[in-house]
Motif scaffolding. Structure first.
Motif, short mmCIF file in Angstrom:
data_model
loop_
_atom_site.label_atom_id
_atom_site.label_comp_id
_atom_site.label_asym_id
_atom_site.label_seq_id
_atom_site.Cartn_x
_atom_site.Cartn_y
_atom_site.Cartn_z
N ARG B 444 0.84 -1.21 0.00
CA ARG B 444 0.00 0.00 0.00
C ARG B 444 0.87 1.26 0.00
O ARG B 444 0.56 2.24 -0.67
CB ARG B 444 -0.94 -0.02 1.20
N ILE B 445 1.97 1.21 0.74
CA ILE B 445 2.87 2.37 0.74
C ILE B 445 3.46 2.56 -0.67
O ILE B 445 3.48 3.67 -1.21
CB ILE B 445 4.00 2.19 1.78
N ASP B 446 3.92 1.45 -1.25
CA ASP B 446 4.50 1.55 -2.60
C ASP B 446 3.49 2.16 -3.57
O ASP B 446 3.82 3.05 -4.36
CB ASP B 446 4.91 0.16 -3.12
N ALA B 447 2.26 1.66 -3.52
CA ALA B 447 1.24 2.15 -4.45
C ALA B 447 0.94 3.62 -4.20
O ALA B 447 0.79 4.42 -5.14
CB ALA B 447 -0.03 1.31 -4.31
N PHE B 448 0.89 3.98 -2.92
CA PHE B 448 0.60 5.38 -2.56
C PHE B 448 1.69 6.31 -3.11
O PHE B 448 1.41 7.35 -3.71
CB PHE B 448 0.52 5.49 -1.03
N LEU B 449 2.93 5.90 -2.95
CA LEU B 449 4.02 6.74 -3.45
C LEU B 449 4.00 6.81 -4.97
O LEU B 449 4.36 7.84 -5.56
CB LEU B 449 5.37 6.24 -2.91
N GLU B 450 3.56 5.75 -5.61
CA GLU B 450 3.40 5.79 -7.07
C GLU B 450 2.37 6.86 -7.47
O GLU B 450 2.56 7.60 -8.42
CB GLU B 450 2.94 4.43 -7.60
N VAL B 451 1.29 6.88 -6.69
CA VAL B 451 0.24 7.89 -6.97
C VAL B 451 0.84 9.30 -6.84
O VAL B 451 0.63 10.17 -7.70
CB VAL B 451 -0.94 7.71 -5.99
N LEU B 452 1.60 9.51 -5.77
CA LEU B 452 2.19 10.85 -5.57
C LEU B 452 3.14 11.18 -6.73
O LEU B 452 3.16 12.31 -7.22
CB LEU B 452 2.95 10.93 -4.25
#
Ligand code: SF4
Lengths: 357, 456
Positions: B444-452
């Protein structure tokens, strides 16, 4: 019955001079652990995972307060070039020491011949220990201290050279002996550093510096300074250092604290005598007779251990109920159980954690 | 520092610190002592390996600042259990303060030879040790997994081995968290003496309205209890001096926050440790002040030289609620982000006290800025302020599995942040202590940072 403290919490209190719920209990279960776990002794000292699993099983079986890795005193000497035989069901035996006579290390170095320290990852079986520590630390390092016996320079030096030549050299070539001790010390500190990195607490073991082997004078002149050197190194990391010298230490027990050791593990000496000699400067670990644990019956073991613990509790700096040396491999498990049961019972501190309104 | 020059600023691994420590001269190890004495036991400049040998297994997985100041900080902080026992051994009184996170120790530490500490901070210990031991001990006393990790404090009380049995426990209750109130009530059985302090709700009537005045009355009860305990009548001058010393610490931390959040002069892990130092100064205010001075000099030096701990283009996030698992901070930074703001439920400990006011009023006034005694919307204001100031690109809210307060508030804060700033928010619960960041959270962190990253 589940106890209030874990072994790690208990040891943590001991080394900061606080009361514990009971005396920590530490029969020196080393290769005996392999028997308990049904693992061959040879696997125990050649395979880190086997060594770790043996110790984990033994610690759980007996409910002791430490996991302690040890096979034999030649560990460092082998890594430096002495040759050992590996019997199928016994510990390694020194076959050929690295040198027949005392080497001239400084003269050789002057000629450009270097003597590097042993590499903990590649030389001898040092890696076996590191693998064992890593495995046990991951498995139980939160609740049990992981100790690793490291042969001291004096003991290691005697495994690098023909023993007679070495003992003669103490009298005739003291400078060469000192060079050899320095050489061993470099490898020992490097190995200690690797142990620390893996999560283990090194224990310095120096059986060949006991009064059963050398004189008081030689202990002071050769063994003690080299023990002190390693302990100084370990104190750089603020570690609480155990110095274990088995055999007869009656004549040297008063000097052993001069090494800087925080805990002294002693063998053939009355506990009251050890406390009198060193108990104001060090915690005492000791010292139930290993022949007795091998040959007696559980009732006798219980009675004698209770007496020993009662004497040990007089030590002002603290006491750990232990055997004087390694629990022999063939020791009946019920005798070790009796040791642990009696030590826990006799060492109980009824005042621990009492709410003081 | 004689015999030592910091290497080029970087976050380094546990193993790297073992290498670095070889270069630390003995004179430096001898130089730093707590409680201002020269005893061998009070040295503390030791590497993470030492604490790992004594059971702090998680240290092996973290990344650390490679400066001497940071090494000193870690040594000092990790040493706190021993320090508290040594406090007792050397004749100091040890007072447990619970729940209010920052105010009562200002009073306690103004007394001679008294040391305040927060058992609350033990909530990190199970994670640092990768262990359930303290949770199991708490469960035996009736408080299980459906409660915040702060229950570890109860386990520690029961064991008597993480801190000496306190001479006095001062527990704040009222407008605080239900979970922690439960922990405090169960801890009472282990207290020789327990003083309950009522913490009021902030009702929008100004900090020194009736609620603030009620708090002053509560603090007067603290002073009375301390007088009974110590036999010492605290003078106004002593209390003022205590406030001054506290402000010195808080000002340094405020500057360190600027340097870390603005210029990446420090990484998130060290900053979390620094911010929490404002609670009780890790049980030795003088030495902690010296440690902070050292850190501040290091961080200022880095900024002056243009050195950064994290890359210029790292994604900027504000972090809400301290992560019980410090590995999360390492993980997020390794994944390419950096923390540019925090709301770690300790706003009250960051406030500078007004030295011109009557002392107890000054303490009460600063406490009225507390994170947990107002609405979630008010708490979000601090998040929004920092997000704007440091141009955050996202907000991470780490909740607590089983924690009632934080579980409730996380969603509300997320909604306010989205409405006000339109920033993406990641909200997750930290799970039990383990060796690694849980796969699901890591993903989830990885995906969130991808979004950013995608929004740039
Ligand atoms: S739930 Fe949140 S506020 Fe409550 S004790 Fe836990 S961390 Fe603190």
């Amino acid at each position: 019955m589940k106890e209030l403290l874990t072994p790690r919490e208990r040891f943590g209190l001991l080394v900061i001079d606080e009361q514990q719920d009971r005396v920590p209990v530490f029969p020196l279960v080393t290769a005996h652990a392999a028997r308990v776990a049904g693992i061959s002794v040879r696997d125990y000292y050649t395979d880190g995972v086997a060594m770790a699993r043996s110790q984990l099983v033994a610690q759980e079986t007996y409910g002791t307060d430490f996991i302690s890795f040890f096979s034999e005193v030649g560990l460092l000497a082998e890594a430096l070039g002495s040759c050992y035989e590996y019997p199928d069901d016994d510990l390694p035996l020194l076959a050929t020491p690295k040198w027949e006579g005392l080497p001239r290390l400084s003269a050789e170095e002057d000629r450009g011949c270097t003597h590097p320290a042993a590499d903990p990852l590649h030389d001898g079986r040092l890696r076996v220990y590191l693998d064992a520590i890593t495995y046990a630390y991951e498995a139980r390092g939160d609740t049990v201290p992981i100790l690793a016996y490291v042969p001291a320079p004096f003991t290691t030096a005697q495994q690098l050279v023909d023993q007679e030549a070495f003992l003669l050299g103490l009298l005739t070539e003291p400078e060469r002996v000192k060079e050899l001790l320095d050489y061993a010390t470099r490898s020992i500190t490097r190995f200690c550093r690797a142990i620390i990195g893996a999560g283990g607490l090194p224990i310095l073991v120096d059986p060949l510096a006991s009064g059963s082997v050398i004189s008081v004078e030689h202990y002071c002149r050769f063994a003690l300074p080299s023990e002190a050197e390693v302990i100084r190194y370990l104190h750089r990391y603020d570690l609480d250092v155990v110095l274990h010298i088995c055999g007869d230490t009656r004549a040297t027990v008063g000097m052993m604290p001069d090494t800087g050791a925080d805990l002294l593990s002693v063998d053939r000496i009355g506990i009251a005598e050890a406390v009198a000699g060193a108990g104001r400067r060090c915690r005492i670990i000791g010292n139930y007779d290993t022949s007795a644990i091998l040959l007696s019956d559980p009732t006798t073991v219980e009675r004698e251990v209770a007496t020993m613990v009662a004497a040990g509790r007089e030590c002002p700096m603290g006491f750990v109920a232990a055997t004087g040396c390694e629990v022999p491999q063939e020791t009946p498990p019920e005798n070790v159980r009796a040791f642990v049961r009696a030590a826990k019972e006799a060492g109980r501190n009824l005042d621990y954690g009492r709410r003081r309104k | 520092m004689p015999g030592w020059t910091d290497p080029k600023s970087a976050r380094v691994s546990f193993d790297d610190w073992l290498e670095l420590f070889d270069r630390v001269p003995d004179e430096l190890i001898e130089r730093y002592h707590y409680y201002g004495n020269n005893e061998a036991w009070s040295k503390y400049l030791f590497p993470p390996q030492m604490f790992a040998v004594y059971g702090m297994r998680h240290l092996r997985r973290l990344k650390f600042d490679n400066s001497l100041a940071a090494l000193r900080m870690w040594g000092f902080v990790q040493n706190e259990t021993e320090r508290l026992f040594r406090a007792r051994q050397t004749g100091r009184r040890v007072i447990a303060t619970m729940g209010d996170l920052g105010a009562v120790p200002v009073i306690v530490n103004s007394y001679p030879k008294c040391v305040a500490f927060y058992p609350d901070c033990i909530w990190w210990t199970p994670f640092a040790m990768e262990s359930r031991v303290l949770f199991d001990a708490a469960a035996e006393l009736g408080i299980g997994d459906a409660t915040c990790f702060s229950r570890a404090a109860l386990g520690a009380f029961a064991k008597h081995s993480y801190f000496p049995d306190p001479d006095l426990v001062i527990a704040s209750t009222g407008a605080s968290c239900d979970d922690y109130s439960g922990v405090e009530q169960l801890a009472e059985r282990f207290a020789r003496e327990m003083l309950w302090v009522e913490v009021p709700m902030r009702c929008g009537m100004g900090p020194m309205g009736p609620m603030g005045l009620m708090l002053v009355k509560e603090y007067e009860r603290v002073v009375e209890a301390m007088a009974r305990l110590t036999g010492h009548e605290l003078t106004e001058d002593e209390l003022r001096a205590g406030i001054r010393r506290t402000n010195t610490v808080r000002k340094m931390v405020s500057r360190l926050r600027e340097l870390a959040f603005g210029d990446a002069a420090l990484a998130a892990l060290e900053m979390m440790v620094i911010e929490f130092g404002n609670l009780h100064y890790y049980s030795d205010m003088d030495e902690w002040t010296a440690v902070l001075e050292h850190l501040l000099a290091t961080a200022e030096g880095r900024t002056a030289r243009g050195e950064r701990m994290l890359p210029e283009d790292a994604l900027r996030v504000v972090w809400v609620t301290p992560p019980a698992d410090p590995l999360l901070l390492t993980y997020v930074e390794d994944a390419g982000a950096r923390v540019v703001g925090t709301e770690y439920v300790i706003n009250q400990a960051l406030e500078i006290m007004d030295e011109s006011r009557p002392p107890l009023e000054a303490i009460a006034e600063s406490f009225m800025a507390a994170s947990l005694i107002g609405t979630s919307k008010a708490r979000t204001q601090s998040v929004i302020h920092q997000a704007r100031k440091y141009e955050a690109e996202g907000v991470i809210i780490s909740g607590i599995l089983g924690g009632s307060h934080c579980a409730m508030e996380g969603r509300l804060i997320a909604d306010y942040v989205k409405a006000e700033l339109g920033l993406p928010v990641l909200e997750f619960d930290v799970t039990s202590p383990s060796r690694e960041v849980a796969r699901q959270i890591g993903t989830r962190i990885d995906a969130f940072l991808e979004v950013l990253r995608g929004r740039r």
